[in-house]
Design an enzyme around this catalytic site. Structure first.
Site, PDB file in Angstrom:
ATOM      1  CE  LYS A 183       7.930 -12.190   5.137  1.00  0.00           C
ATOM      2  NZ  LYS A 183       8.481 -11.276   6.156  1.00  0.00           N
ATOM      3  CD  GLU A 258       1.633  -0.558  -5.539  1.00  0.00           C
ATOM      4  OE1 GLU A 258       2.200   0.547  -5.663  1.00  0.00           O
ATOM      5  OE2 GLU A 258       0.510  -0.805  -5.979  1.00  0.00           O
ATOM      6  CB  CYS A 292       5.720   4.063  -0.278  1.00  0.00           C
ATOM      7  SG  CYS A 292       3.943   3.992  -0.238  1.00  0.00           S
ATOM      8  CD  GLU A 389      11.584   5.203   0.094  1.00  0.00           C
ATOM      9  OE1 GLU A 389      12.179   4.131  -0.034  1.00  0.00           O
ATOM     10  OE2 GLU A 389      10.362   5.341  -0.044  1.00  0.00           O
TER      11      GLU A 389
HETATM   12  P1  NAP Z   1      11.801  -4.484   2.506  1.00  0.00           P
HETATM   13  O1  NAP Z   1      13.013  -4.728   3.297  1.00  0.00           O
HETATM   14  O2  NAP Z   1      11.897  -4.584   1.037  1.00  0.00           O
HETATM   15  O3  NAP Z   1      10.714  -5.503   3.067  1.00  0.00           O
HETATM   16  C1  NAP Z   1       9.427  -5.625   2.512  1.00  0.00           C
HETATM   17  C2  NAP Z   1       8.927  -7.037   2.707  1.00  0.00           C
HETATM   18  O4  NAP Z   1       9.770  -7.938   1.987  1.00  0.00           O
HETATM   19  C3  NAP Z   1       8.972  -7.511   4.151  1.00  0.00           C
HETATM   20  O5  NAP Z   1       7.896  -8.392   4.400  1.00  0.00           O
HETATM   21  C4  NAP Z   1      10.283  -8.255   4.213  1.00  0.00           C
HETATM   22  O6  NAP Z   1      10.301  -9.184   5.252  1.00  0.00           O
HETATM   23  C5  NAP Z   1      10.274  -8.934   2.857  1.00  0.00           C
HETATM   24  N1  NAP Z   1      11.578  -9.348   2.366  1.00  0.00           N
HETATM   25  C6  NAP Z   1      12.815  -8.902   2.731  1.00  0.00           C
HETATM   26  N2  NAP Z   1      13.772  -9.566   2.039  1.00  0.00           N
HETATM   27  C7  NAP Z   1      13.134 -10.443   1.223  1.00  0.00           C
HETATM   28  C8  NAP Z   1      13.564 -11.390   0.251  1.00  0.00           C
HETATM   29  N3  NAP Z   1      14.863 -11.594  -0.006  1.00  0.00           N
HETATM   30  N4  NAP Z   1      12.629 -12.100  -0.417  1.00  0.00           N
HETATM   31  C9  NAP Z   1      11.308 -11.906  -0.179  1.00  0.00           C
HETATM   32  N5  NAP Z   1      10.833 -11.039   0.738  1.00  0.00           N
HETATM   33  C10 NAP Z   1      11.738 -10.308   1.423  1.00  0.00           C
HETATM   34  O7  NAP Z   1      11.171  -3.088   2.798  1.00  0.00           O
HETATM   35  P2  NAP Z   1      10.963  -2.377   4.190  1.00  0.00           P
HETATM   36  O8  NAP Z   1      12.260  -1.786   4.594  1.00  0.00           O
HETATM   37  O9  NAP Z   1      10.286  -3.291   5.134  1.00  0.00           O
HETATM   38  O10 NAP Z   1       9.905  -1.263   3.781  1.00  0.00           O
HETATM   39  C11 NAP Z   1      10.292  -0.019   3.365  1.00  0.00           C
HETATM   40  C12 NAP Z   1      10.222   0.128   1.862  1.00  0.00           C
HETATM   41  O11 NAP Z   1       8.932  -0.203   1.392  1.00  0.00           O
HETATM   42  C13 NAP Z   1      10.439   1.547   1.442  1.00  0.00           C
HETATM   43  O12 NAP Z   1      11.312   1.592   0.342  1.00  0.00           O
HETATM   44  C14 NAP Z   1       9.072   2.036   1.030  1.00  0.00           C
HETATM   45  O13 NAP Z   1       9.036   3.066   0.135  1.00  0.00           O
HETATM   46  C15 NAP Z   1       8.454   0.802   0.502  1.00  0.00           C
HETATM   47  N6  NAP Z   1       6.990   0.878   0.562  1.00  0.00           N
HETATM   48  C16 NAP Z   1       6.290   1.078  -0.598  1.00  0.00           C
HETATM   49  C17 NAP Z   1       4.911   1.205  -0.590  1.00  0.00           C
HETATM   50  C18 NAP Z   1       4.159   1.422  -1.866  1.00  0.00           C
HETATM   51  O14 NAP Z   1       2.966   1.205  -1.863  1.00  0.00           O
HETATM   52  N7  NAP Z   1       4.767   1.835  -2.948  1.00  0.00           N
HETATM   53  C19 NAP Z   1       4.225   1.107   0.614  1.00  0.00           C
HETATM   54  C20 NAP Z   1       4.952   0.902   1.790  1.00  0.00           C
HETATM   55  C21 NAP Z   1       6.346   0.787   1.747  1.00  0.00           C
HETATM   56  P3  NAP Z   1      10.995  -8.800   6.639  1.00  0.00           P
HETATM   57  O15 NAP Z   1      10.567  -7.427   7.021  1.00  0.00           O
HETATM   58  O16 NAP Z   1      10.476  -9.840   7.542  1.00  0.00           O
HETATM   59  O17 NAP Z   1      12.469  -8.879   6.396  1.00  0.00           O
END
Ligand code: NAP
Ligand code: MG
Length: 487
Positions: A183, A258, A292, A389
């Protein structure tokens, strides 16, 4: 630059990839995919719901007892090679799709496409070289261990590095014989959909990979709660990660989280400053800081603080900002929503010393989600901009006096993803590598997201579990012990 996207998108973005073919979402609902460089709609994507999630998971489950489940390790290795060959032919188009979708400058998107190919090369080579052990035990016994797939693995990934994350999680899961449901984020999923079609073209057996676009709190949540999912790999925010862990706990399935970071680079007075500066900048501003492992904190020893500050101010003033496809140094953020988040942090920084702010071209950036890269100096380690962050092109400089203080500041956030050390002192390198709390330490270099071979993951709120390298193959498999009493 006017480019016709229709010529580049060869797959049907409005469909889900389920059971080896493109299928209309059962809800017949769609979401707009936006190009953050100009705010224009690129295309519509499927808004997958429960029926699509159920079909995908069922397809993956069936694949495990079908053609895919019967593949030997060598078959999987050869299949990954075939997928790699198709990815290789499409590197340029994948890079362009990513630039339009994520807003990532073209050279950086190309690096991601190349990384996906390299993951396929790395894991196809590893597929038939992972094996169990024989274990010395009591007399009359032979004991051995087997590495087996979890079964159905769910992969929920963010918008910032789709191709790299597909490489390190989806490809690793397939390597070990799992069947995948992916997804991607609603904000960027073109390369995930493209990857599905590449796998179809390469002949991946049906059900081994299913890809569903949709909203996080709908398709994402339904997938993470599905009782037939046997492992969840989640990359994203701390708050959603925590929810995912609750779903995993309910179904008693393992999860890899992650999450985010506030990764420091620490520059000591004996460092080679000329070598350090490009890493200090790139690791903070790559993908407009939406990484990240972005190095959003730069700790500088007092005696060289002014010198490093001066070099960084000059570098910030030279930065170019503009549409992703034109490959400026820094592109837009993913969305206007993300711009608002970053602007909120910039307001919190109004009490700070602003050292530099890069210029944004008002003509080419007027409609996109742009924020000027901004550098703050003499920042207190407890300030909100040094603790949270931000996920934008913002870096803070923090002075420190000695090694002890540097370790205290570096370890003084809730995160622990990556740390960079710049020092020629070998003993200090060793001491600090032990005392810093992080999943990866880079000494006299910094690899934000780089290094296909290098196990990656966090401690604390940066998450747990490891992806990338051979270690990912342990995460995506289960160790079974067989004890034979043959007398
Ligand atoms: P996010 O809001 O947590 O979204 C990540 C994924 O989860 C997306 O596919 C999102 O779908 C989905 N999602 C959202 N709500 C959900 C729920 N209730 N249940 C299941 N899945 C759900 O994060 P983001 O804002 O897109 O990404 C930024 C964050 O990712 C930052 O904190 C960053 O540090 C972290 N990140 C970490 C790494 C690592 O390797 N450590 C790498 C990249 C990013 P939708 O987008 O369709 O809502
Ligand atoms: Mg987009």
């Amino acid at each position: 630059m006017k480019i016709n996207l229709d010529d580049m998108i060869w797959f049907d973005t409005q469909n889900c990839f389920i059971d080896g073919s493109w299928q209309k979402p059962k809800s017949d609902n769609y979401i707009s995919l936006i190009n953050p460089s100009d705010g224009q709609e690129i295309c519509k994507i499927a808004r997958s719901m429960k029926d699509d999630v159920d079909l995908s998971v069922a397809s993956a489950k069936n694949a495990l007892s079908g053609e895919w489940g019967n593949y030997t390790a060598l078959d999987r290795s050869r299949m990954l090679q075939k997928i790699r060959n198709v990815v290789k032919e499409k590197i340029d188009v994948l890079a362009k799709l990513e630039s339009f979708d994520v807003g990532k400058p073209l050279a950086q998107s190309k690096a991601d496409a190349n990384a996906l190919e390299r993951y396929l090369e790395f894991y196809s080579g590893a597929a038939d070289k992972i094996h169990g052990d024989t274990i010395p035990y009591q007399s009359g016994y032979t004991v051995y261990s087997l590495r087996e797939p979890h079964g159905v693995t769910a992969h929920i990934i963010p918008w910032n590095y789709p191709m790299q994350i597909i490489g390190r999680s989806v490809v690793a899961a397939l390597t070990m014989g799992n069947a995948v449901v992916l997804k991607p984020s609603e904000d960027a999923c073109l390369t995930a959909l493209a990857f599905a079609d590449i796998c179809r073209e390469a002949g991946l057996p049906k059900g081994a990979l299913n890809v569903l676009s949709g909203l996080g709190h709908e398709a994402g949540q339904m997938l993470s709660e599905h009782p037939d999912v046997n492992h969840i790999s989640f990359t994203g925010s701390v708050s959603v990660g925590s929810q995912i862990q609750k779903s995993a706990a309910k179904n008693i399935v393992p999860v890899t989280l992650e999450l985010g970071g506030k990764s420091p680079q620490i520059v000591f007075s004996d460092a080679n400053i000329d070598e350090a500066v490009p890493f200090l900048l790139k690791a903070g501003l790559q993908n407009a800081g939406q990484t990240c492992s972005a190095s959003s904190r730069i700790l500088i020893q007092n005696s060289i603080y002014s010198k490093v500050e001066e070099v960084l101010i000059k570098a910030y003033k030279k930065l170019s900002v503009g549409p992703a496809i034109e490959d400026f140094d820094v592109g837009p953020l993913i969305s206007d929503k993300q711009v608002k988040t970053v602007e909120r942090y910039l307001k919190f920084g109004s009490d700070l010393k602003k050292l530099a702010e890069a210029k944004i071209n008002p003509d080419s950036c007027s409609k996109g989600s742009f924020v000027a890269p901004t550098l703050f100096g003499d920042v207190d380690p407890q300030h909100i901009l040094a603790q949270e962050e931000i996920f934008g092109p913002i870096q803070v400089l923090i002075p420190f006096s000695d090694e002890e203080e540097a370790v205290k500041i570096a370890n003084g956030t809730k995160y622990g993803l990556v740390t960079g050390l710049w020092t020629k002192d070998g003993s200090r390198q060793m001491r600090m590598a032990k005392s810093i709390k992080a999943g990866q330490i880079f000494i006299n270099n910094y690899g934000a997201g780089g290094g296909v071979e290098l196990p990656f993951g966090g401690v604390g709120h940066s998450g747990f579990g490891r992806e990338k390298g051979i270690e990912a193959l342990n995460s995506f498999s289960i160790l079974k012990t067989v004890a034979v009493n043959h007398g």
